[in-house]
Design a protein around this motif. Structure first.
Motif, short mmCIF file in Angstrom:
data_model
loop_
_atom_site.label_atom_id
_atom_site.label_comp_id
_atom_site.label_asym_id
_atom_site.label_seq_id
_atom_site.Cartn_x
_atom_site.Cartn_y
_atom_site.Cartn_z
N LEU A 1 0.63 -1.06 -0.03
CA LEU A 1 0.06 -0.06 0.04
C LEU A 1 0.92 1.31 0.11
O LEU A 1 0.56 2.26 -0.71
CB LEU A 1 -0.96 0.16 1.27
N GLU A 2 1.91 1.21 0.67
CA GLU A 2 2.76 2.29 0.76
C GLU A 2 3.39 2.46 -0.46
O GLU A 2 3.43 3.78 -1.09
CB GLU A 2 3.97 1.96 1.92
N ARG A 3 3.75 1.39 -1.27
CA ARG A 3 4.27 1.84 -2.66
C ARG A 3 3.14 2.41 -3.64
O ARG A 3 3.61 3.10 -4.68
CB ARG A 3 4.83 0.43 -3.21
N LEU A 4 2.14 1.77 -3.46
CA LEU A 4 0.97 2.24 -4.11
C LEU A 4 0.78 3.71 -4.06
O LEU A 4 0.43 4.64 -4.87
CB LEU A 4 -0.18 1.57 -3.88
N GLU A 5 0.73 4.11 -2.65
CA GLU A 5 0.73 5.51 -2.32
C GLU A 5 1.63 6.53 -2.97
O GLU A 5 1.33 7.64 -3.39
CB GLU A 5 0.77 5.69 -0.69
N GLY A 6 2.72 5.97 -3.09
CA GLY A 6 3.98 6.79 -3.76
C GLY A 6 4.05 6.87 -5.04
O GLY A 6 4.27 7.67 -5.66
N MET A 7 3.73 5.49 -5.71
CA MET A 7 3.95 5.41 -7.04
C MET A 7 2.57 4.81 -7.98
O MET A 7 2.69 4.15 -8.85
CB MET A 7 5.10 4.56 -7.33
N GLY A 8 1.43 5.13 -7.35
CA GLY A 8 0.32 4.80 -7.95
C GLY A 8 -0.02 5.29 -9.51
O GLY A 8 0.36 6.39 -9.75
N VAL A 9 -0.48 4.62 -10.33
CA VAL A 9 -0.78 5.25 -11.64
C VAL A 9 -1.53 6.52 -11.74
O VAL A 9 -1.38 7.40 -12.65
CB VAL A 9 -1.22 3.98 -12.43
N SER A 10 -2.64 6.30 -10.94
CA SER A 10 -3.57 7.61 -10.98
C SER A 10 -3.52 7.97 -9.47
O SER A 10 -3.19 7.66 -8.59
CB SER A 10 -4.81 7.21 -11.48
N GLN A 11 -4.19 9.35 -9.47
CA GLN A 11 -4.29 9.97 -8.20
C GLN A 11 -5.32 9.24 -7.25
O GLN A 11 -5.19 9.16 -6.26
CB GLN A 11 -4.82 11.49 -8.38
N ALA A 12 -6.38 8.47 -7.99
CA ALA A 12 -7.25 7.82 -7.38
C ALA A 12 -6.65 6.58 -6.81
O ALA A 12 -7.00 6.17 -5.51
CB ALA A 12 -8.47 7.30 -8.24
N ASP A 13 -5.18 6.00 -7.30
CA ASP A 13 -4.62 4.72 -6.63
C ASP A 13 -3.93 5.31 -5.64
O ASP A 13 -4.13 4.74 -4.23
CB ASP A 13 -3.96 4.48 -7.56
N ARG A 14 -3.61 6.53 -5.63
CA ARG A 14 -2.70 7.19 -4.39
C ARG A 14 -3.53 7.42 -3.35
O ARG A 14 -2.99 7.06 -2.05
CB ARG A 14 -1.75 8.28 -4.89
N ASP A 15 -4.65 8.20 -3.65
CA ASP A 15 -5.75 8.39 -2.60
C ASP A 15 -6.50 7.22 -1.69
O ASP A 15 -6.35 7.29 -0.59
CB ASP A 15 -6.78 9.11 -3.12
N ILE A 16 -6.61 6.28 -2.51
CA ILE A 16 -7.53 5.14 -1.80
C ILE A 16 -6.16 4.32 -0.83
O ILE A 16 -6.44 3.78 0.16
CB ILE A 16 -8.04 4.07 -2.93
N ALA A 17 -4.72 4.26 -1.57
CA ALA A 17 -3.78 3.59 -0.56
C ALA A 17 -3.72 4.48 0.53
O ALA A 17 -3.44 3.64 1.51
CB ALA A 17 -2.39 3.56 -1.62
N ARG A 18 -3.86 5.75 0.44
CA ARG A 18 -3.42 6.60 1.75
C ARG A 18 -4.58 6.29 2.83
O ARG A 18 -4.34 5.99 3.98
CB ARG A 18 -3.43 8.05 1.40
N ARG A 19 -5.61 6.25 2.01
CA ARG A 19 -7.05 5.90 3.03
C ARG A 19 -7.05 4.67 3.74
O ARG A 19 -7.22 4.39 4.65
CB ARG A 19 -8.28 6.15 2.36
N LEU A 20 -6.63 3.64 2.94
CA LEU A 20 -6.52 2.25 3.45
C LEU A 20 -5.69 2.10 4.53
O LEU A 20 -5.67 1.54 5.51
CB LEU A 20 -6.21 1.13 2.26
N ARG A 21 -4.35 2.85 4.23
CA ARG A 21 -3.32 2.70 5.17
C ARG A 21 -3.90 3.57 6.70
O ARG A 21 -3.52 2.72 7.59
CB ARG A 21 -2.07 3.46 4.90
N ARG A 22 -4.42 4.57 6.51
CA ARG A 22 -5.24 5.08 7.85
C ARG A 22 -6.27 4.19 8.40
O ARG A 22 -6.38 4.04 9.63
CB ARG A 22 -5.69 6.40 7.25
N ASP A 23 -7.04 3.65 7.63
CA ASP A 23 -8.16 2.82 8.20
C ASP A 23 -7.77 1.63 8.73
O ASP A 23 -8.09 1.15 9.80
CB ASP A 23 -9.18 2.52 6.87
N VAL A 24 -6.72 0.86 8.04
CA VAL A 24 -6.12 -0.34 8.68
C VAL A 24 -5.25 -0.25 9.75
O VAL A 24 -5.39 -1.15 10.85
CB VAL A 24 -5.59 -1.06 7.51
N PHE A 25 -4.27 0.71 9.56
CA PHE A 25 -3.18 0.69 10.48
C PHE A 25 -3.28 1.87 11.47
O PHE A 25 -2.80 2.00 12.70
CB PHE A 25 -1.84 0.83 9.65
N GLY A 26 -4.40 2.83 11.35
CA GLY A 26 -4.49 4.06 12.25
C GLY A 26 -3.37 4.92 12.21
O GLY A 26 -2.04 4.55 12.10
#
Length: 140
Positions: free
Chosen positions: A90-115
């Motif tokens: 998820l960290e890698r997707l957040e930093g190097m996602g293909v689209s802004q939506a990819d980066r945003d969902i990775a950031r949100r999932l990291r916050r939701d899962v890991f807090g």
């Protein structure tokens, strides 16, 4: 059905909780992050992205990812999956996602899962960088 016809493609209802703007690569990486680990607290090598997965191993990983993601979407118990979600993916997707939506969902999932209390703000946390990302930043 042809995928080239506008409006003819509908997202699989199994993944209805994911934003429709998510790229195919982003969807794949989210599912992989949720399914890569076979058991809780499993430590995976840093080279996991360069590893060859047999078709059966990949199918099992993606199946686990779908099951775990569906569980979280239905129950809202994201924190319960913290030990089985592969944060570096998820960290890698957040930093190097293909689209802004990819980066945003990775950031949100990291916050939701890991807090935020467990890892600090993922946006501010030091991230390791892949070679491509280092090259792109150096050439700017």
């Amino acid at each position: 059905m042809r995928l080239t016809e506008i409006g003819s493609f509908a997202r699989d209802p199994l993944l209805a909780g994911l934003p429709p703007e998510l790229s195919i690569d982003g969807t794949y990486k989210v599912l992989l992050a949720f399914g890569l680990k076979t058991k809780g607290h499993e430590v995976l090598p840093a080279t996991v992205w360069g590893r060859y997965f047999s078709p059966m191993a990949m199918a099992l990983a993606l199946g686990r990812g779908i099951d775990r993601l569906t569980f979280a979407l239905e129950t809202g118990a994201w924190e319960a999956l913290a030990s089985v979600v592969h944060d570096p993916t998820l960290e890698r997707l957040e930093g190097m996602g293909v689209s802004q939506a990819d980066r945003d969902i990775a950031r949100r999932l990291r916050r939701d899962v890991f807090g935020l209390e467990n890892h600090g703000d993922p946006v501010l946390r030091y991230r390791t960088r892949g070679q491509l990302e280092l090259f792109l930043k150096a050439s700017i």
